[in-house]
Scaffold this active site. Sequence first.
Site, PDB file in Angstrom:
ATOM      1  CB  CYS A 127      -5.968  -0.343   5.513  1.00 47.54           C
ATOM      2  SG  CYS A 127      -4.639  -0.912   5.324  1.00 47.54           S
ATOM      3  CB  CYS A 185      -1.877   1.263   6.517  1.00 43.59           C
ATOM      4  SG  CYS A 185      -1.340   1.348   4.599  1.00 43.59           S
ATOM      5  CG  HIS A 192      -2.074  -0.981   1.337  1.00 51.02           C
ATOM      6  ND1 HIS A 192      -2.817  -0.898   1.878  1.00 51.02           N
ATOM      7  CD2 HIS A 192      -2.309  -2.329   1.094  1.00 51.02           C
ATOM      8  CE1 HIS A 192      -3.604  -2.428   2.093  1.00 51.02           C
ATOM      9  NE2 HIS A 192      -3.409  -2.696   0.607  1.00 51.02           N
ATOM     10  CD  GLU A 216      -1.835   4.391   3.574  1.00 51.21           C
ATOM     11  OE1 GLU A 216      -1.950   3.413   2.242  1.00 51.21           O
ATOM     12  OE2 GLU A 216      -3.035   4.570   3.947  1.00 51.21           O
TER      13      GLU A 216
END
Length: 157
Positions: A88, A91, A58, A60
């Site tokens: 999420c 993260c 992701h 992040e």
Amino acid sequence: MLKKSMNNDKAFMDVALENARLAMTAGEVPIGAVLVRGGEIIAHGHNEPILSCDPTAHAEIVVLRKAAIAEGNYRLVGSQLFVTIEPCIMCVGAMLHSRVSRIIFGAKEPRFGALTSNMQILDNMRFNHKIEWHGGVLAEQSSLLMHNFFQLKRGKK
């Protein structure tokens, strides 16, 4: 390392949006992120799970990995993470472990958002690290980018 002279949430979110557009161009879900400390960009990136065959890639996580390598330390104390979409739980967990001080996000994520939309993970008082957070910075632009991406994916104009 990129320099950004302004210590301004919108200016850094603009950089995150530029990264989200790069993700979209690459066929990835358009989420971009930037890690900042002391008004300076330490790392920036975007979603890469398809390109890297890595479900944890992701935006992040990509940025936290780059920043940790650049800093020579997995602890990123005093840093702020700007991301176009609400993070999420995975993260947010990584941000807790890396000691990010502040999360700034654009649009809410109704399915997987872990700060306000679906869960409020940082409200848990058991964590020994607290992260400040703020949502809604350039939310309309972030949301529109996601909307346009999924419209194109579904074959709609």
